[in-house]
Design a protein around this motif. Structure first.
Motif, short mmCIF file in Angstrom:
data_model
loop_
_atom_site.label_atom_id
_atom_site.label_comp_id
_atom_site.label_asym_id
_atom_site.label_seq_id
_atom_site.Cartn_x
_atom_site.Cartn_y
_atom_site.Cartn_z
N CYS A 173 0.87 -1.17 0.00
CA CYS A 173 0.00 0.00 0.00
C CYS A 173 0.91 1.22 0.00
O CYS A 173 0.82 2.06 -0.88
CB CYS A 173 -0.89 -0.04 1.25
N ASP B 185 -3.28 0.17 5.76
CA ASP B 185 -4.07 -0.95 5.24
C ASP B 185 -3.53 -2.33 5.64
O ASP B 185 -3.41 -3.25 4.83
CB ASP B 185 -4.18 -0.85 3.70
N ARG C 12 3.58 -1.83 -7.33
CA ARG C 12 2.91 -0.62 -6.87
C ARG C 12 3.46 -0.24 -5.50
O ARG C 12 3.83 -1.12 -4.72
CB ARG C 12 1.39 -0.80 -6.76
N GLU D 85 -2.48 -5.53 -2.99
CA GLU D 85 -1.49 -5.00 -2.05
C GLU D 85 -0.71 -6.14 -1.39
O GLU D 85 -1.30 -7.02 -0.74
CB GLU D 85 -2.19 -4.14 -0.99
N GLN E 115 -5.54 -5.78 4.96
CA GLN E 115 -5.80 -6.30 3.60
C GLN E 115 -4.54 -6.71 2.85
O GLN E 115 -4.62 -7.30 1.78
CB GLN E 115 -6.60 -5.28 2.79
N LYS F 110 0.59 9.52 0.54
CA LYS F 110 -0.64 8.80 0.89
C LYS F 110 -1.75 9.75 1.30
O LYS F 110 -1.59 10.51 2.27
CB LYS F 110 -0.37 7.84 2.07
N HIS G 205 -8.63 -3.08 -1.94
CA HIS G 205 -9.45 -2.00 -1.38
C HIS G 205 -10.94 -2.34 -1.42
O HIS G 205 -11.72 -1.77 -0.67
CB HIS G 205 -9.14 -0.67 -2.07
#
Ligand code: PEP
Ligand code: MN
Length: 363
Positions: A27, A242, A52, A231, A245, A57, A205
């Motif tokens: 993330c 995050d 990624r 992620e 997740q 952020k 997400h």
């Protein structure tokens, strides 16, 4: 107004090779060690072509970790040099665009919080003039296809032809197992309107937790989406953003191995049977439309009758009775309560509208 997107046909401008295109990574970039270690593990997974990592952020509340900012650009350059992976990060203003372009970032994305604001999207579009790298546009937070399309259009208008949409789910006030409800009908409509637009799904997400990732990813593949953005963190339990997740690279390997990649077009025999079944469906849909039209004609008759006798349109007792009877009949035939309710509500709304038109019509 019809919307036109001038999109370059997807050959090799997204580094996907064969579909689906998998973008993976944390993330947020947190430390150089975390980024490099995650990237070195990800490059061993053949389907992963892009890393990624969020540098700047957007956080819902101030005071939370707001990303490492500029210094992370060097870490992404190390990923490019040492792994050969392409890298992507989120840009939320023209300064981010300028810095990311100077650093040679391969792909940029606009986040959900940016896309809700046409002023921000416009500013970023201006900064992207003359840029020739892929730009990915997440859907806005709210389930609003027009705003998503508007953002795609703004970016397209400055001459970007390597456009990608990212479906990351929508804020939802009702109870949902998802952090952001997928509302698949919205990305499907986007694909229908722009068949040439690649759509990548971001199950992380959408889900908000690890356990739903596989089923959402499978759904994305079954809906012929172009790829997935997932992620992945080398130590998800220590993630600064995050945490719930993110998954490990090993988890990603296992998830990808469980995905069933189905072909959009099958053998001749398969196609023939499919065509037969589809023509049955076409006939049934035609009948459904005829029947609904007949129902509306009768509704208009009733409207005229109510008007002549000065009776109100909405007859709650009758409506409640229809509702429970139809749900019961539908359930006996294997249709879900939710489906019948949605259908009846739509039919009822249209019927009321027809009767209002009759009432308002001058005799
Ligand atoms: C992200 O990708 O980490 C992110 C902030 O996503 P979104 O804009 O979809 O909330
Ligand atoms: Mn995130």
């Amino acid at each position: 107004m019809t919307l036109h997107l001038n999109i370059e046909p997807l050959h090799d401008w997204m580094p996907c090779g064969t579909k689906p295109c998998i973008i993976a990574g944390p993330c947020s970039a947190e430390t150089e060690e975390q980024v490099i270690d995650t990237a070195k593990k990800l490059v061993k997974i053949p389907m992963v072509k892009v890393l990624r990592a969020g540098l700047w952020k957007p956080r819902t509340r101030p005071g939370a970790f707001e990303g490492v900012g500029d210094k992370g650009l060097k870490w992404l350059q190390r990923v490019q040099a040492e792994t050969g992976l392409k890298v992507t990060t989120e840009v939320a203003n023209p300064v981010h665009v300028e810095k990311a372009m100077k650093a040679g970032i391969d792909i940029l994305w606009l986040g959900a919080r940016t896309v809700v604001n046409p002023f921000s999207v416009q500013e970023i579009s201006e900064a992207l003039k003359g840029v020739d790298i892929p730009i990915m546009i997440k859907n806005p937070l709210n389930p609003d296809l027009t705003t998503w399309m508007g953002a795609l259009e703004r970016i397209s208008k400055v001459g970007i032809r390597k456009l990608v949409a990212i479906h990351r789910g929508f804020s939802f006030y009702q109870h949902s197992p998802f952090r952001n409800d997928p509302m698949w009908e919205i990305p499907i409509e986007l694909k229908r309107l722009f068949p040439e637009l690649p759509v990548i799904v971001d199950p992380s997400h959408i889900c908000g937790t690890r356990d739903l990732l596989l089923s959402v990813s499978q759904r994305a593949i079954d809906l012929e989406m172009t790829g997935l953005m997932i992620e992945v963190h080398n130590r998800p339990k220590e993630a600064l953003t995050d945490r719930q997740q993110q998954i490990t690279p090993e988890h990603l390997t296992s998830l990808l191995s469980k995905l069933i990649i189905r072909e959009p077009i099958g053998s001749d025999e398969f196609q023939n049977l499919l065509e037969e079944l589809r023509s049955e469906i076409d006939k049934i849909d035609q009948q459904l439309i005829d029947i609904l039209a007949r129902r509306m004609t009768i509704v208009e008759e009733i409207g005229k009758y109510k008007k002549a006798n000065k009776i109100t349109i909405l007859q709650l007792k009758r409506w409640n009775q229809i509702f429970s009877e139809r749900i019961h009949t539908g359930q006996e035939l294997g249709l879900s309560k939710e489906f019948i309710m949605k259908l009846l509500e739509a039919v009822h709304e249209e019927s009321i509208q027809k009767q209002i038109d009759v009432m308002n019509k001058k005799d």
